[in-house]
Design a protein around this motif. Structure first.
Motif, PDB file in Angstrom:
ATOM      1  N   GLY A  53       0.797  -1.225   0.000  1.00 42.28           N
ATOM      2  CA  GLY A  53       0.000   0.000   0.000  1.00 42.28           C
ATOM      3  C   GLY A  53       0.828   1.272   0.000  1.00 42.28           C
ATOM      4  O   GLY A  53       0.273   2.366   0.017  1.00 42.28           O
ATOM      5  N   ASN A  55       0.744   0.785  -4.288  1.00 41.25           N
ATOM      6  CA  ASN A  55      -0.569   1.347  -3.941  1.00 41.25           C
ATOM      7  C   ASN A  55      -1.332   1.541  -5.244  1.00 41.25           C
ATOM      8  O   ASN A  55      -0.833   2.178  -6.174  1.00 41.25           O
ATOM      9  CB  ASN A  55      -0.342   2.694  -3.226  1.00 41.25           C
ATOM     10  CG  ASN A  55      -1.647   3.384  -2.824  1.00 41.25           C
ATOM     11  OD1 ASN A  55      -2.579   3.479  -3.624  1.00 41.25           O
ATOM     12  ND2 ASN A  55      -1.691   3.872  -1.594  1.00 41.25           N
ATOM     13  N   ASP A  94       1.836   6.301   2.573  1.00 39.71           N
ATOM     14  CA  ASP A  94       0.687   5.450   2.241  1.00 39.71           C
ATOM     15  C   ASP A  94      -0.271   6.180   1.291  1.00 39.71           C
ATOM     16  O   ASP A  94      -1.342   5.670   0.964  1.00 39.71           O
ATOM     17  CB  ASP A  94      -0.045   4.993   3.508  1.00 39.71           C
ATOM     18  CG  ASP A  94      -0.580   6.165   4.308  1.00 39.71           C
ATOM     19  OD1 ASP A  94      -0.496   7.314   3.821  1.00 39.71           O
ATOM     20  OD2 ASP A  94      -1.066   5.933   5.430  1.00 39.71           O
TER      21      ASP A  94
END
Lengths: 339, 339
Positions: free
Chosen positions: A36, A84, A106
Motif C-alpha cells: 500500500g 498502492n 501510504d
C-alpha cells in the motif's frame, strides 16, 4: 533501493527566533516499501511561516514537530515506485511530506498534480496552500465585494501577493505593505496594487495607513500583527471584515514577553466589524474553487507569481531562517532535484 | 401648560472619567405643542454605559451629545397631550428622549408599551435595549448552541445578567465575572450561573478564567475590555465566537493613553475564532423576537431582573457617574415621578 535519504531534523525547539542550531541533517538508507505504500522522490519543498508554530510544543490545529524527527511541509514530488493502486510510477503528487529527499507514504493526503497546467512548483504556492489561504481569507472569511477597499500586510509574500491580485481582479481598491522599497515597487508596478508603503520606514503606522487608505478599509487581510494590525483596526469602515491569517511578528515570542496587543479594539463595536481567524484546510470547497479560478487567471496573464528558490535540501533550514526575517522575495521554496 | 421643565444638560465634554462638573440642570417652561406633536411626562430614565461615548465629539453610529443641550437616552413616559393621530392621552411609550421631566416629541422612534405585560421600567432594561443587546449578541452574533460554554464579563450588569440567564435557559454552562463578592453570589445563587468570580480580587485573570472555564469558552460576551478580555481570548475553544458589546474600561481614556490591547490574538487563528462587534439597532428582527421570548420567560419565572433606582431627575448625573465606577447593582434607572 540503495539510495541514501538525507533528512532535515528538528534538533531542538527554538526559544525565540530559530537559529541553525535548531536543525540537523542526517542520512540513512531509503526504507523498503510495504504493502500500500509509494516511494516519492521529493523535488520541491515549501517553506512557510506557520511551520514556526509547529516547532513549539503546544496544542494547535496540527500537532507539533517531534524533536529528532524530520520536519514536515508541503512537497511536490514524483512517484518512483508504487505498491498502492491509487498511484503509478511517474505520477506527480503534492501534499504534506517530510523534509527529505525520498519519502515513503501510504498516499493519504497526497493529491496528483497535472504537470501541464502550470510549473510544478506552483502547487506549493499560488495553486497550493498559500494561494488557497489567500482565497479562503479574502473571499470566504473576508466576504470581499467588487469596489471595496482592501488592505493587506506582508503583501509581497506568498499569501499577501495573491490576496492583492485577487482583490485587483475583483475590482477592489487594493493597498499593501512590505518591508523594502523594492518590494513596494513590485506591488504597485508589477502586481497592480493601487498603493503600497514600506512599513519599516514610516514614522506612524496609524498615519501611514490613513494616508494610504483615505476612505478606510472594508476588508483587512492580516498577516503580521503588531503596529500595522492596530493601524488597520483603527481604519476599518462600518461593517468591515478582518481575516486573521497570521501574525508572524508574534510567533517567535514566549507569551509572557509578547508585545502589547492592538489598542482601540472597541472601534470594532460601533462599526460592527467582524474579525475572524481561519485555517485553510477547514474550507475544502473554496480551495477547490481557487485552483480552477487561479489556473484560468494564470492562463489569461492575470496573476503574477514570484518565487524565491533555494537549491538543495541542505539549504532548507537557512531558507526558513531567512523567511522568519523577511529576507525572501515571493514564495520561498527549496528545489531538491531536477524534475 | 404652565409646568416647569427641568433638564439635564451636558455642560462640558469629559476629558477622562466624567465628573459632576460636566453636567448642569436648567429649568424652563414646557414648550407648546405643535401640529403632530405629543407631550410626554417622563417617568423612568435609563442610564447606560454607551452614553459615555456620546459625550465625546467623535463620529460614531449615533451623533455626539451637544454641549449645553440636554442629554438623551431611553425613557418610559406617559402621553399627557397629543396632537398626533398615532398617540392618545394616557398612552405609555418608550424610546429615546431627552433627560428632562417633560418632552415634546413628534413620536418618531417612540413605541407604545403595554403596562400589563411587565413593570413599566422593564422596558428600559430586560425588555428594552439592554435585554435586546444581550439577545442579539449571544444568539445573533454569538450563535450560541445548547450545551456550549458561555463566558460573560460585567455579568451582574443590565446586559450581562440577561446574557447569562438566556444562556442558562438555553442549556449552556455559564460563567460570569463581577466586581464584588455580593454580585458574584447573586450570579450563582439567584441567576443560576454555574460559576463566577470577583475580578477585583484575582491575582491573574488568565488563571482565574482557566479555573472557572476548565474546558474553555465557546461563546464569550465582552462588556469590559482589559485583562479579562485577554484572558477570555486565550481560553477560547476551536470555532468559538466573541461578541464585542462594550469596553467600558476604555471609554474614559484618550487614545494615546489607552492601555495596551489584548496579547495573544494570534490564538484566534489556529482556533478559527470569530470576534464581532455589533450594534443592537442593526438587528430589528432579533429585537422583536426577544421581547416576545422575554415576556414569556418572565411569566414563567425564568428570568430574574434587578434594578438600581435613583430618585428624581437631579440624581441622574450622579447615577451615571456611579455606573462608570461600577457602583450600581443591576440595571441603573432613574425614577422621575410616580406612575
Amino acid at each position: 533501493m540503495t539510495e541514501t535519504n538525507t533528512r532535515v531534523l528538528l534538533k531542538s525547539r527554538p526559544e525565540a527566533l530559530p537559529t541553525s542550531d535548531n536543525f540537523e541533517l542526517d542520512r540513512r538508507p531509503v526504507a523498503e516499501l510495504g504493502d500500500g505504500e509509494i516511494l516519492v522522490r521529493n523535488v520541491y519543498l515549501s517553506v512557510d511561516p506557520y511551520m514556526r508554530g509547529r516547532m513549539n510544543e503546544v496544542k494547535s490545529y496540527i500537532p507539533p514537530f517531534v524533536v529528532n524527527e524530520p520536519l514536515e511541509g508541503g512537497v511536490v514530488g514524483q512517484v518512483m515506485a508504487s505498491r498502492n493502486d491509487g498511484f503509478s510510477e511517474g505520477d506527480w503528487v503534492s501534499g504534506m511530506l517530510r523534509w527529505e529527499n525520498y519519502s515513503v507514504s501510504d498516499g493519504v493526503g497526497l493529491t496528483k498534480v497535472d504537470p501541464g497546467i502550470a510549473p510544478l512548483s506552483y502547487h506549493l504556492g499560488i495553486l497550493g496552500m498559500p494561494g488557497m489561504t489567500a482565497y479562503v481569507g479574502l473571499v470566504g472569511v473576508g466576504e470581499v465585494q467588487e469596489g471595496e477597499h482592501v488592505f493587506v500586510t506582508a503583501a509581497s509574500g506568498a499569501v499577501g501577493s495573491v490576496v492583492g491580485q485577487i482583490a485587483c481582479n475583483l475590482g477592489c481598491r487594493v493597498v499593501g505593505t512590505a518591508g523594502s522599497d523594492e518590494k513596494v515597487a513590485f506591488l504597485t508596478q508589477e502586481l497592480g496594487f493601487d498603493a503600497a508603503f514600506n512599513y519599516k520606514t514610516v514614522d506612524s503606522p496609524i498615519a501611514a495607513v490613513r494616508r494610504a487608505c483615505p476612505e478606510g478599509i472594508d476588508v483587512h487581510f492580516e498577516n503580521v500583527g503588531g503596529g500595522l494590525f492596530e493601524a488597520a483596526i483603527l481604519n476599518m469602515r462600518p461593517n468591515g471584515r478582518i481575516a486573521l491569517c497570521g501574525m508572524i511578528a508574534d510567533y517567535n515570542t514566549p507569551f509572557e514577553e509578547l508585545p502589547p496587543g492592538p489598542r482601540g479594539l472597541f472601534v470594532l463595536i460601533g462599526r460592527s466589524v467582524k474579525m475572524q481567524g481561519f485555517i485553510v484546510f477547514q474550507h475544502p470547497e473554496l480551495c477547490k474553487e481557487w485552483v480552477v479560478r487561479a489556473a484560468g487567471w494564470l492562463r489569461e496573464g492575470k496573476l503574477v507569481y514570484r518565487e524565491s528558490v533555494a537549491e538543495g535540501l541542505e539549504a532548507a533550514p537557512r531558507a526558513f531562517l531567512g523567511l522568519m526575517k523577511g529576507e525572501n522575495f515571493g514564495k520561498q521554496i527549496v528545489k531538491l532535484a531536477d524534475e
